[in-house]
Design an enzyme around this catalytic site. Structure first.
Site, PDB file in Angstrom:
ATOM      1  N   ASP A 212      -3.306  14.109  -9.494  1.00 14.56           N
ATOM      2  CA  ASP A 212      -2.724  15.436  -9.759  1.00 14.56           C
ATOM      3  C   ASP A 212      -1.928  15.395 -11.060  1.00 14.56           C
ATOM      4  OD1 ASP A 212      -0.956  13.661  -8.482  1.00 14.56           O
ATOM      5  OD2 ASP A 212       0.343  15.291  -7.800  1.00 14.56           O
TER       6      ASP A 212
ATOM      7  N   GLU B 175       4.924   4.029  -2.078  1.00 10.33           N
ATOM      8  CA  GLU B 175       5.895   3.961  -3.184  1.00 10.33           C
ATOM      9  C   GLU B 175       7.101   3.098  -2.780  1.00 10.33           C
ATOM     10  OE1 GLU B 175       6.843   7.319  -6.175  1.00 10.33           O
ATOM     11  OE2 GLU B 175       8.433   7.461  -4.672  1.00 10.33           O
TER      12      GLU B 175
ATOM     13  N   VAL C 128      -9.117  12.904  -2.553  1.00 15.11           N
ATOM     14  CA  VAL C 128      -9.527  13.094  -1.163  1.00 15.11           C
ATOM     15  C   VAL C 128      -9.196  14.528  -0.754  1.00 15.11           C
ATOM     16  CG1 VAL C 128      -9.155  12.312   1.210  1.00 15.11           C
ATOM     17  CG2 VAL C 128      -9.213  10.639  -0.656  1.00 15.11           C
TER      18      VAL C 128
HETATM   19  C1  LIG Z   1       5.200  10.845  -9.124  1.00 17.91           C
HETATM   20  C2  LIG Z   1       5.131  10.024  -7.895  1.00 17.91           C
HETATM   21  O1  LIG Z   1       5.564   8.897  -7.886  1.00 17.91           O
HETATM   22  N1  LIG Z   1       4.557  10.567  -6.812  1.00 17.91           N
HETATM   23  C3  LIG Z   1       4.531   9.949  -5.504  1.00 17.91           C
HETATM   24  C4  LIG Z   1       4.952  10.946  -4.457  1.00 17.91           C
HETATM   25  O2  LIG Z   1       4.467  12.271  -4.429  1.00 17.91           O
HETATM   26  P1  LIG Z   1       3.219  13.133  -4.954  1.00 17.91           P
HETATM   27  O3  LIG Z   1       3.548  14.547  -4.734  1.00 17.91           O
HETATM   28  O4  LIG Z   1       2.869  12.785  -6.341  1.00 17.91           O
HETATM   29  O5  LIG Z   1       2.018  12.691  -3.979  1.00 17.91           O
HETATM   30  P2  LIG Z   1       0.536  13.270  -4.057  1.00 17.91           P
HETATM   31  O6  LIG Z   1       0.413  14.477  -3.202  1.00 17.91           O
HETATM   32  O7  LIG Z   1       0.139  13.430  -5.483  1.00 17.91           O
HETATM   33  O8  LIG Z   1      -0.295  12.085  -3.381  1.00 17.91           O
HETATM   34  C5  LIG Z   1      -0.545  10.897  -4.088  1.00 17.91           C
HETATM   35  C6  LIG Z   1      -2.033  10.771  -4.455  1.00 17.91           C
HETATM   36  O9  LIG Z   1      -2.802  10.545  -3.283  1.00 17.91           O
HETATM   37  C7  LIG Z   1      -4.073  11.200  -3.398  1.00 17.91           C
HETATM   38  N2  LIG Z   1      -4.185  12.252  -2.377  1.00 17.91           N
HETATM   39  C8  LIG Z   1      -3.107  12.678  -1.669  1.00 17.91           C
HETATM   40  C9  LIG Z   1      -3.235  13.651  -0.685  1.00 17.91           C
HETATM   41  C10 LIG Z   1      -4.516  14.224  -0.433  1.00 17.91           C
HETATM   42  O10 LIG Z   1      -4.720  15.105   0.424  1.00 17.91           O
HETATM   43  N3  LIG Z   1      -5.571  13.778  -1.178  1.00 17.91           N
HETATM   44  C11 LIG Z   1      -5.442  12.820  -2.149  1.00 17.91           C
HETATM   45  O11 LIG Z   1      -6.422  12.463  -2.803  1.00 17.91           O
HETATM   46  C12 LIG Z   1      -4.135  11.783  -4.815  1.00 17.91           C
HETATM   47  O12 LIG Z   1      -4.695  10.828  -5.698  1.00 17.91           O
HETATM   48  C13 LIG Z   1      -2.660  11.996  -5.131  1.00 17.91           C
HETATM   49  O13 LIG Z   1      -2.447  12.076  -6.530  1.00 17.91           O
HETATM   50  O14 LIG Z   1       4.828  10.404  -3.146  1.00 17.91           O
HETATM   51  C14 LIG Z   1       3.542   9.947  -2.783  1.00 17.91           C
HETATM   52  C15 LIG Z   1       3.525   9.536  -1.341  1.00 17.91           C
HETATM   53  O15 LIG Z   1       4.449   8.589  -1.038  1.00 17.91           O
HETATM   54  C16 LIG Z   1       3.139   8.844  -3.730  1.00 17.91           C
HETATM   55  O16 LIG Z   1       3.990   7.727  -3.647  1.00 17.91           O
HETATM   56  C17 LIG Z   1       3.137   9.411  -5.133  1.00 17.91           C
HETATM   57  O17 LIG Z   1       2.706   8.464  -6.024  1.00 17.91           O
HETATM   58 MN   LIG Z   2       1.045  12.970  -7.365  1.00 13.58          MN
END
Ligand SMILES: CC(=O)N[C@H]1[C@@H](OP(=O)(O)OP(=O)(O)OC[C@H]2O[C@@H](n3ccc(=O)[nH]c3=O)[C@H](O)[C@@H]2O)O[C@H](CO)[C@H](O)[C@@H]1O
Ligand SMILES: [Mn+2]
Length: 360
Positions: A219, A309, A129
């Site tokens: 990501d 999570e 997204v």
């Molecule tokens: C390794 C791990 O466990 N990571 C968790 C963590 O950080 P992360 O830093 O891994 O979260 P993130 O930014 O990757 O977001 C989770 C996922 O949501 C989707 N996305 C998010 C934002 C956006 O603008 N557009 C979009 O498509 C995308 O598929 C992304 O991979 O915290 C998040 C929020 O609680 C999720 O629980 C993630 O799973």
């Molecule tokens: Mn992620």
């Protein structure tokens, strides 16, 4: 007389065939309407569905997930398993006797051979997204190299930018669907709403198209084999940053006002929200429960520490996973390698949060 009765018989026969066809058509269109609603059409979304009915008659009859016998072909030769020699530096089983999958605890060819004969299909959901569409190409290209190679795989890409989905060459038996979802100006909402959207996608499409499902963060990249050793009824992954920590250091939701609350003296492992999976039916229940709890918290103006999570961790504490994946399956490129992790199969790439997320 003889002629008349033959004609009458023919007529009655035709009448019966006609009635059967009509009933079939009515039945087909009724179910089709229930299963193929238009995405995010609000008129459709508000139809009240009886919870019991959703749990039993509708859903149970359409799920393909099922336990199958573990059949190994005759004359398949592989290394003799040992009960004395194996990995001793890590624990490969939970106290409720679910395996924890580490390199060296399984025979990759044997396990793939067993599951290939079942002719299963594995669904993989991934959300891209807003600016996160930029991660799709690497995600898909590396998945084609390492993820469930030679299995039937169906990717479901959820995005608000369908035109930006890259075209990636898929191997035989692999398929990709793009499903449009709304954007949001809060990353917390994008991340958390995945539960609701996956639940709906399972109801409308995935339950009929796949046996197993994995729900993954976009990501990320695959770096090494990820095969049938990861399949199970309910599968979770141990978070790379917490596998050496004691439970009081886990970042569970600690406020009793949230439905994701876990007291300090409870908890098994800290599971990553970036990966969960299993039978489509079991993941359906997981997403439904987490979605309901996220919505209940929202009504009470409380957002769990790590959104979905946190709810996932609460769910898995009381609904124990049947298989756990070691941090080999969810590494983080920011983390230096540790000796227990002998192979990194899937990891989060380093990203600039301020630049990529809609809010900070
Ligand atoms: C390794 C791990 O466990 N990571 C968790 C963590 O950080 P992360 O830093 O891994 O979260 P993130 O930014 O990757 O977001 C989770 C996922 O949501 C989707 N996305 C998010 C934002 C956006 O603008 N557009 C979009 O498509 C995308 O598929 C992304 O991979 O915290 C998040 C929020 O609680 C999720 O629980 C993630 O799973
Ligand atoms: Mn992620």
């Amino acid at each position: 007389m003889y002629h008349f009765s033959a004609n009458a018989k023919q007529f009655v026969l035709l009448l019966i065939v006609g009635i059967v066809l009509l009933l079939g058509y009515v039945h087909y269109s009724f179910f089709n309407e229930r299963l193929n609603g238009v995405w995010f059409d609000s008129s459709n979304k508000d139809i009240p569905v009886d919870e019991d009915q959703r749990n039993t008659s509708l859903s149970k009859s359409i799920f393909r997930s099922r336990e199958q016998n573990i059949i190994s072909p005759e004359r398949l030769l592989y290394k003799q398993p040992s009960v004395l020699v194996g990995r001793t530096d890590v624990v490969a089983v939970t106290p409720w006797l679910a395996p924890i999958v580490w390199e060296g605890t399984f025979d990759p060819d044997l396990v793939d051979t067993i599951y290939k004969s079942m002719n299963i299909t594995i669904a993989t959901t991934v959300f891209a997204v807003g600016k996160y569409v930029r991660f799709l190409r690497d995600f898909l290209e590396t998945a084609e190299k390492h993820f469930m190679v030679d299995f039937n795989v169906r990717y479901y890409v959820f995005t608000d930018r369908p035109d930006d989905v890259p075209s990636v060459n898929l191997s035989q038996g692999r398929h990709l669907s793009v499903i449009q979802v709304p954007g949001s100006n809060r990353w917390q909402e994008i991340s958390a709403r995945r539960m609701e959207i996956i639940q709906t996608a399972i109801e409308r499409q995935i339950s009929r198209e796949a046996d197993y499902i994995f729900c993954l963060d976009v990501d990320s990249k695959f770096h090494a084999r990820w095969g049938a050793e990861s399949l199970g009824r309910l599968v979770a992954v141990i978070h790379p940053w917490f596998y050496q920590a004691t439970r009081d250091h886990f970042t569970y939701e600690r406020r009793p006002a949230s439905t994701a609350y876990i007291p300090m003296d409870e908890g098994d492992y800290y599971y990553a929200g970036a990966l969960f999976g299993g039978f489509v039916e079991d993941v359906y229940t997981l997403t439904k429960v987490c979605r309901n709890q996220l919505e209940e918290d929202a009504r009470n103006s409380i957002e769990a520490a790590w959104q979905e999570e946190s709810h996932l961790n609460r769910y898995l504490l009381y609904n124990k996973p049947s298989k756990l994946l070691s941090p080999e399956y969810q590494w983080d490129d920011k983390k230096t390698n540790t000796k227990e992790v002998k192979v990194i199969r899937f990891s989060s790439v380093v990203k600039n949060y301020a630049e990529i997320r809609p809010n900070v």
